[in-house]
Design an enzyme around this catalytic site. Sequence first.
Site, short mmCIF file in Angstrom:
data_model
loop_
_atom_site.label_atom_id
_atom_site.label_comp_id
_atom_site.label_asym_id
_atom_site.label_seq_id
_atom_site.Cartn_x
_atom_site.Cartn_y
_atom_site.Cartn_z
N LYS A 215 0.83 -1.21 0.00
CA LYS A 215 0.00 0.00 0.00
C LYS A 215 0.86 1.26 0.00
O LYS A 215 0.65 2.19 -0.77
CB LYS A 215 -0.91 -0.01 1.23
N CYS A 269 -3.62 10.98 1.37
CA CYS A 269 -2.93 9.71 1.10
C CYS A 269 -1.54 9.95 0.55
O CYS A 269 -0.54 9.66 1.19
CB CYS A 269 -3.73 8.89 0.11
N1 SAJ Z 1 -1.82 14.79 -8.93
C1 SAJ Z 1 -0.99 15.55 -9.74
N2 SAJ Z 1 -0.64 15.05 -10.95
C2 SAJ Z 1 -1.09 13.83 -11.40
C3 SAJ Z 1 -1.93 13.07 -10.58
C4 SAJ Z 1 -2.28 13.57 -9.34
O1 SAJ Z 1 -0.56 16.65 -9.37
O2 SAJ Z 1 -0.73 13.46 -12.53
C5 SAJ Z 1 -2.18 15.31 -7.61
C6 SAJ Z 1 -3.68 15.55 -7.43
O3 SAJ Z 1 -4.07 16.79 -7.95
C7 SAJ Z 1 -3.81 15.47 -5.93
C8 SAJ Z 1 -2.78 14.41 -5.55
O4 SAJ Z 1 -1.89 14.32 -6.64
O5 SAJ Z 1 -3.45 16.71 -5.32
C9 SAJ Z 1 -3.36 13.05 -5.27
O6 SAJ Z 1 -4.39 12.73 -6.20
P1 SAJ Z 1 -4.57 11.28 -6.85
O7 SAJ Z 1 -5.75 11.35 -7.73
O8 SAJ Z 1 -3.31 10.85 -7.49
O9 SAJ Z 1 -4.77 10.31 -5.64
P2 SAJ Z 1 -5.74 10.26 -4.35
O10 SAJ Z 1 -4.98 10.86 -3.20
O11 SAJ Z 1 -7.09 10.79 -4.61
O12 SAJ Z 1 -5.86 8.67 -4.16
C10 SAJ Z 1 -4.69 7.90 -4.02
C11 SAJ Z 1 -4.78 6.70 -4.98
N3 SAJ Z 1 -3.50 6.01 -5.05
C12 SAJ Z 1 -2.88 5.77 -6.24
O13 SAJ Z 1 -3.32 6.15 -7.29
C13 SAJ Z 1 -1.60 4.99 -6.17
C14 SAJ Z 1 -5.89 5.75 -4.54
O14 SAJ Z 1 -5.92 4.59 -5.34
C15 SAJ Z 1 -5.68 5.35 -3.07
O15 SAJ Z 1 -6.71 4.52 -2.60
C16 SAJ Z 1 -5.67 6.62 -2.24
O16 SAJ Z 1 -4.58 7.45 -2.68
C17 SAJ Z 1 -5.49 6.24 -0.79
O17 SAJ Z 1 -6.49 6.29 -0.05
O18 SAJ Z 1 -4.39 5.82 -0.40
#
Ligand code: SAJ
Length: 431
Positions: A215, A269
Amino acid sequence: MVSGSELKVCVLGLGYIGLPTAAVIARTGAQVVGVDVHQHVVDTVNSGKVHIEEIDLDGLVSGVVARGNLRASLDIEPAEVFVIAVPTPFRDDHTPDIGYVLKAATAIATVLKTGDVVVLESTSPVGTTEQVAALLGQLRPDLKIPGHCAGSADVAIAYCPERVLPGRILVELIDNDRVIGGVTPRCARKALQFYRRFVRGACVTTSAKAAEMTKLSENAFRDVNIAFANELSMIAEKMGVDVWEVIRLANRHPRVNILSPGPGVGGHCIAVDPWFLVSAAPERTPLIRTAREVNDGKILHVVDTASSMIAAHPGAKVGCLGLAFKANIDDFRESPALKVARELAHRFGDRIAIVEPYAAALPDAFAGSGACLIDVDSALEACDILIVLVDHDVFRSIPLDERADKLVYDTRGIWQDQPRSLPAEPLRLVG
Ligand code: SAJ
């Protein structure tokens, strides 16, 4: 394990993960009790309503509450399966705080009986599930606890991390593959039987420690890759190159897939979990730590760049678009957009207007700053400078002719047709 409607499940923590999980299990016909420490959460769920925004969750919760399959309580009750979905925050020194997990385990100990299954879903440092087992062993010396007894244990204890993406939680709860780590292989098999009731994705068993590290690795992987994109964006800005074009072109390579830069990384996360790995092995995690620092540093970079732009245009009215941690959600936890907007509001006062369709009022962090909350149309009329901090669809769909005369700092790359507003920094030739 009891099958069908007789199975009783206790879900501890009715937050972003616990409530959807409780509702999805209740839909299978099980009797589910959701336990939460907040009276208003318990009352809201018992009235068939939800206290968090998530697509389709309201209809599901009202249905399972009306059918009597889900109810909420402040108190733990005996059950056959206990699912722990409580927060695991980190402290100021970036060390994880598993206090809520241990508190949940302490509560479970008061009702635990032979044949029960305890599953931890909260993102946790490696070794936490074994700590839960040790605690249950201490509190219930009358039970044979896995890892702490000879022969077969009386209960099963496992770790099964949630992996769902906010905005797609109900779909991903069912469709995503699950990693189920048992304190012993037998514990993993017992927990597997439970997850098979509602998960369509593959359920793969392993040890509790491997599942915990899996995780943390998933979220650290994403953080490191976003850090790379953020670093590229800052290099490109210096060079006067369009980073979005560079990424689009690089991603045409069959083995390159660069993520999107932004104003930093937020949410509860990805901005948090990598620290669990760093604090477990500080001397072996220079990459993961640096990625965290790059992503946090991007927030400061955006504040500085936006501040220079605003200071260079005295009297100009500024619209900050978005406060959420990512697009199309109402979750502001650890949000880089909120941090940037708050800092600009405190620096530039009533010149700053915030546009956030997912907020009914400005968060407390803006108190005394002089900034105000306005809607998109008012911002397009009143503002000379627009700072895009969140890629909400409502911002993305604003056509060029409504913003062509604005100075724009687009940290999310949603308006790639916008004439360039940021000057490239002068190149210093060496030698
Ligand atoms: N972000 C970027 N650029 C990207 C992708 C995301 O700047 O290309 C930023 C987003 O704007 C945000 C942050 O990253 O601020 C996180 O967003 P996210 O959509 O990547 O992830 P979360 O936090 O909503 O959910 C993540 C997910 N983990 C992965 O994709 C590995 C989800 O599957 C998990 O269940 C969740 O964390 C968790 O609860 O751990």
